[in-house]
Design a protein around this motif. Structure first.
Motif, PDB file in Angstrom:
ATOM      1  N   PHE A  90       6.089 -17.953  -8.434  1.00 58.32           N
ATOM      2  CA  PHE A  90       6.526 -16.730  -7.770  1.00 58.32           C
ATOM      3  C   PHE A  90       7.357 -15.861  -8.714  1.00 58.32           C
ATOM      4  O   PHE A  90       7.112 -14.662  -8.877  1.00 58.32           O
ATOM      5  N   VAL A  91       8.330 -16.483  -9.361  1.00 58.16           N
ATOM      6  CA  VAL A  91       9.176 -15.752 -10.306  1.00 58.16           C
ATOM      7  C   VAL A  91       8.366 -15.276 -11.501  1.00 58.16           C
ATOM      8  O   VAL A  91       8.571 -14.168 -12.015  1.00 58.16           O
ATOM      9  N   GLY A  92       7.418 -16.105 -11.934  1.00 59.21           N
ATOM     10  CA  GLY A  92       6.585 -15.728 -13.066  1.00 59.21           C
ATOM     11  C   GLY A  92       5.788 -14.461 -12.828  1.00 59.21           C
ATOM     12  O   GLY A  92       5.533 -13.689 -13.759  1.00 59.21           O
ATOM     13  N   THR A  93       5.394 -14.241 -11.579  1.00 63.97           N
ATOM     14  CA  THR A  93       4.685 -13.006 -11.251  1.00 63.97           C
ATOM     15  C   THR A  93       5.527 -11.791 -11.623  1.00 63.97           C
ATOM     16  O   THR A  93       5.038 -10.827 -12.211  1.00 63.97           O
ATOM     17  N   LYS A  94       6.802 -11.839 -11.308  1.00 62.01           N
ATOM     18  CA  LYS A  94       7.686 -10.704 -11.592  1.00 62.01           C
ATOM     19  C   LYS A  94       7.966 -10.578 -13.087  1.00 62.01           C
ATOM     20  O   LYS A  94       7.932  -9.475 -13.642  1.00 62.01           O
ATOM     21  N   SER A 135       6.306 -11.230 -15.602  1.00 62.95           N
ATOM     22  CA  SER A 135       5.197 -10.730 -16.416  1.00 62.95           C
ATOM     23  C   SER A 135       4.605  -9.430 -15.860  1.00 62.95           C
ATOM     24  O   SER A 135       3.553  -8.988 -16.309  1.00 62.95           O
ATOM     25  N   ASP A 136       5.306  -8.809 -14.905  1.00 62.22           N
ATOM     26  CA  ASP A 136       4.778  -7.651 -14.166  1.00 62.22           C
ATOM     27  C   ASP A 136       5.471  -6.378 -14.655  1.00 62.22           C
ATOM     28  O   ASP A 136       6.429  -5.909 -14.052  1.00 62.22           O
ATOM     29  N   LEU A 137       4.983  -5.798 -15.732  1.00 62.66           N
ATOM     30  CA  LEU A 137       5.694  -4.701 -16.375  1.00 62.66           C
ATOM     31  C   LEU A 137       5.751  -3.439 -15.535  1.00 62.66           C
ATOM     32  O   LEU A 137       6.729  -2.695 -15.592  1.00 62.66           O
ATOM     33  N   ASP A 138       4.718  -3.157 -14.746  1.00 63.72           N
ATOM     34  CA  ASP A 138       4.743  -1.918 -13.963  1.00 63.72           C
ATOM     35  C   ASP A 138       5.028  -2.122 -12.481  1.00 63.72           C
ATOM     36  O   ASP A 138       5.065  -1.176 -11.705  1.00 63.72           O
ATOM     37  N   GLY A 139       5.241  -3.368 -12.064  1.00 61.66           N
ATOM     38  CA  GLY A 139       5.594  -3.653 -10.673  1.00 61.66           C
ATOM     39  C   GLY A 139       4.434  -3.769  -9.723  1.00 61.66           C
ATOM     40  O   GLY A 139       4.617  -4.107  -8.551  1.00 61.66           O
ATOM     41  N   ALA A 140       3.210  -3.547 -10.199  1.00 56.51           N
ATOM     42  CA  ALA A 140       2.065  -3.544  -9.296  1.00 56.51           C
ATOM     43  C   ALA A 140       1.774  -4.922  -8.724  1.00 56.51           C
ATOM     44  O   ALA A 140       1.407  -5.059  -7.555  1.00 56.51           O
ATOM     45  N   ALA A 141       1.916  -5.946  -9.551  1.00 54.92           N
ATOM     46  CA  ALA A 141       1.578  -7.295  -9.091  1.00 54.92           C
ATOM     47  C   ALA A 141       2.508  -7.747  -7.975  1.00 54.92           C
ATOM     48  O   ALA A 141       2.071  -8.365  -6.997  1.00 54.92           O
ATOM     49  N   GLN A 165       4.167  -5.775  -5.875  1.00 52.30           N
ATOM     50  CA  GLN A 165       3.892  -5.002  -4.670  1.00 52.30           C
ATOM     51  C   GLN A 165       2.611  -5.483  -3.993  1.00 52.30           C
ATOM     52  O   GLN A 165       2.541  -5.558  -2.763  1.00 52.30           O
ATOM     53  N   GLU A 166       1.637  -5.834  -4.775  1.00 49.32           N
ATOM     54  CA  GLU A 166       0.398  -6.358  -4.194  1.00 49.32           C
ATOM     55  C   GLU A 166       0.655  -7.672  -3.474  1.00 49.32           C
ATOM     56  O   GLU A 166       0.090  -7.941  -2.412  1.00 49.32           O
ATOM     57  N   LEU A 167       1.539  -8.484  -4.050  1.00 56.39           N
ATOM     58  CA  LEU A 167       1.868  -9.765  -3.433  1.00 56.39           C
ATOM     59  C   LEU A 167       2.631  -9.579  -2.129  1.00 56.39           C
ATOM     60  O   LEU A 167       2.254 -10.129  -1.086  1.00 56.39           O
ATOM     61  N   THR A 168       3.691  -8.780  -2.148  1.00 51.81           N
ATOM     62  CA  THR A 168       4.576  -8.716  -0.982  1.00 51.81           C
ATOM     63  C   THR A 168       4.075  -7.804   0.124  1.00 51.81           C
ATOM     64  O   THR A 168       4.484  -7.957   1.281  1.00 51.81           O
ATOM     65  N   GLU A 169       3.200  -6.844  -0.206  1.00 50.87           N
ATOM     66  CA  GLU A 169       2.709  -5.982   0.874  1.00 50.87           C
ATOM     67  C   GLU A 169       1.881  -6.771   1.879  1.00 50.87           C
ATOM     68  O   GLU A 169       1.802  -6.418   3.062  1.00 50.87           O
ATOM     69  N   GLY A 170       1.292  -7.872   1.433  1.00 47.54           N
ATOM     70  CA  GLY A 170       0.545  -8.716   2.350  1.00 47.54           C
ATOM     71  C   GLY A 170       1.426  -9.459   3.332  1.00 47.54           C
ATOM     72  O   GLY A 170       0.942  -9.969   4.353  1.00 47.54           O
ATOM     73  N   TRP A 171       2.726  -9.528   3.057  1.00 47.52           N
ATOM     74  CA  TRP A 171       3.654 -10.205   3.958  1.00 47.52           C
ATOM     75  C   TRP A 171       3.912  -9.395   5.217  1.00 47.52           C
ATOM     76  O   TRP A 171       4.383  -9.949   6.220  1.00 47.52           O
ATOM     77  N   VAL A 172       3.672  -8.105   5.172  1.00 46.62           N
ATOM     78  CA  VAL A 172       4.031  -7.245   6.305  1.00 46.62           C
ATOM     79  C   VAL A 172       2.802  -6.603   6.942  1.00 46.62           C
ATOM     80  O   VAL A 172       2.898  -5.600   7.640  1.00 46.62           O
ATOM     81  N   GLY A 173       1.658  -7.210   6.697  1.00 46.85           N
ATOM     82  CA  GLY A 173       0.432  -6.676   7.272  1.00 46.85           C
ATOM     83  C   GLY A 173      -0.129  -5.541   6.435  1.00 46.85           C
ATOM     84  O   GLY A 173       0.327  -5.255   5.339  1.00 46.85           O
ATOM     85  N   LYS A 174      -1.084  -4.856   6.960  1.00 46.44           N
ATOM     86  CA  LYS A 174      -1.746  -3.767   6.242  1.00 46.44           C
ATOM     87  C   LYS A 174      -0.789  -2.615   6.034  1.00 46.44           C
ATOM     88  O   LYS A 174      -0.043  -2.228   6.932  1.00 46.44           O
ATOM     89  N   THR A 175      -0.790  -2.040   4.841  1.00 50.38           N
ATOM     90  CA  THR A 175       0.057  -0.897   4.540  1.00 50.38           C
ATOM     91  C   THR A 175      -0.797   0.345   4.371  1.00 50.38           C
ATOM     92  O   THR A 175      -1.920   0.271   3.890  1.00 50.38           O
ATOM     93  N   SER A 176      -0.239   1.474   4.748  1.00 53.76           N
ATOM     94  CA  SER A 176      -0.979   2.733   4.611  1.00 53.76           C
ATOM     95  C   SER A 176      -0.711   3.423   3.280  1.00 53.76           C
ATOM     96  O   SER A 176      -1.306   4.427   2.974  1.00 53.76           O
ATOM     97  N   PHE A 177       0.214   2.860   2.493  1.00 51.66           N
ATOM     98  CA  PHE A 177       0.567   3.471   1.225  1.00 51.66           C
ATOM     99  C   PHE A 177       0.220   2.517   0.100  1.00 51.66           C
ATOM    100  O   PHE A 177       0.529   1.323   0.170  1.00 51.66           O
ATOM    101  N   ARG A 178      -0.417   2.985  -0.925  1.00 51.57           N
ATOM    102  CA  ARG A 178      -0.788   2.155  -2.063  1.00 51.57           C
ATOM    103  C   ARG A 178       0.066   2.535  -3.258  1.00 51.57           C
ATOM    104  O   ARG A 178       0.207   3.702  -3.594  1.00 51.57           O
ATOM    105  N   PHE A 179       0.633   1.536  -3.881  1.00 50.67           N
ATOM    106  CA  PHE A 179       1.463   1.806  -5.054  1.00 50.67           C
ATOM    107  C   PHE A 179       0.576   2.034  -6.275  1.00 50.67           C
ATOM    108  O   PHE A 179      -0.493   1.468  -6.381  1.00 50.67           O
TER     109      PHE A 179
END
Length: 287
Positions: free
Chosen positions: A259-263, A265-271, A273-287
């Motif tokens: 989990f920590v490794g994802t962050k 190695s995640d230089l732009d934050g996309a990984a 956000q992709e991981l945690t947005e699934g925790w709150v259901g479908k999102t209408s905004f894409r990073f």
């Protein structure tokens, strides 16, 4: 070192702190196990007795949000034991909510315990740790690396603690003191129960965030159902206390490392956000 080493551990009434106190005593340390309310020391005393280390576990009062309490406790420890070889910052408080609904007060409370408490205890201990060539070990969280939905206040405070300690580490090392952060993931302890969450009320007050909060809480319940034991989470703390050259950052499980490794190695934050947005259901905004 022939003299018995002394470690002060905060937040030892349950969970990781309790397990760390017993494990450190079992490793030969004189443990000063602190908590806000010593009346809650029964489970710790019973666990120390069962492990055969009751004589090496001393309970003291310490409230990390009270600078006088911190200073008095550290002074007592040094006066009674003649030394302080390690500080384990474990006391913490969780907060669940989102800023629009909760306001800023929960953020201030979280910072007092999870950040300023760490700063205050570390500041008080440093002169004695310099004298002993000791170490600071702080229990942060994977939430100190990866921001998590509805944990804004908690993660903010844990991020702050990690930033403080990462900055302090080379300075402390120049004076002979090592600094380590220990990052647990989900741990099966009373920490979660102690938050006393009224989930129906939280959902009723969540307004437009209710569907996302319900999805998050469902996931959280599932993750804590497969959580690491406090004893397993405490083992890396003792490893950091006893290693010749402990690392700065330690995760307590393979899942926490991933989990920590994802962050990290995640230089732009996309990984993340992709991981945690699934925790709150479908999102209408894409990073």
């Amino acid at each position: 070192m022939n003299e018995t080493r002394t470690v002060l551990i905060t937040g030892t009434s349950s969970g990781i702190g309790l397990a760390a106190a017993v494990a450190a005593a079992s490793a030969g340390f004189q443990v000063v196990a602190t908590m806000r309310d010593p009346a809650k020391a029964g489970p710790l005393r019973e666990a120390a007795e069962a492990a055969g280390v009751a004589g090496r576990v001393q309970v003291k009062t310490l409230d990390v949000t009270d600078p006088a309490s911190v200073a008095d406790c550290v002074a007592e420890v040094v006066a009674e034991h003649g030394r302080l070889d390690a500080l384990v910052n474990n006391a913490g408080a969780g907060v669940v909510g989102t800023v629009e609904q909760s306001g800023t007060e929960p953020f201030r409370r979280a910072m007092e315990v999870n950040f300023f408490g760490v700063v205050e205890a570390t500041r008080a201990a440093m002169p004695h740790l310099r004298a002993s060539g000791g170490r600071v070990v702080t229990v942060t969280s994977v939430g100190g690396v990866v921001g998590q939905p509805f944990n804004e206040a908690y993660c903010a405070a844990k991020f702050a603690a990690e930033g403080f300690l990462e900055s302090l580490a080379p300075v402390a090392a120049s004076a002979g003191v090592s600094v380590t952060v220990v990052e647990p993931g989900a741990v099966a302890s009373e920490f979660v129960a102690s938050q006393q969450l009224d989930i129906p009320a939280m959902l009723a007050e969540a307004g437009p965030y209710a569907p996302a909060m319900e999805a998050y809480l469902d996931r959280a319940r599932a993750s804590f159902g497969n959580a690491q034991s406090p004893a397993d989470a405490a083992a890396p703390i003792v490893a950091a206390l006893t290693a010749e050259r402990p690392p700065f950052r330690i995760q307590t499980s393979e899942s926490a490392r991933g989990f920590v490794g994802t962050k990290l190695s995640d230089l732009d934050g996309a990984a993340v956000q992709e991981l945690t947005e699934g925790w709150v259901g479908k999102t209408s905004f894409r990073f």
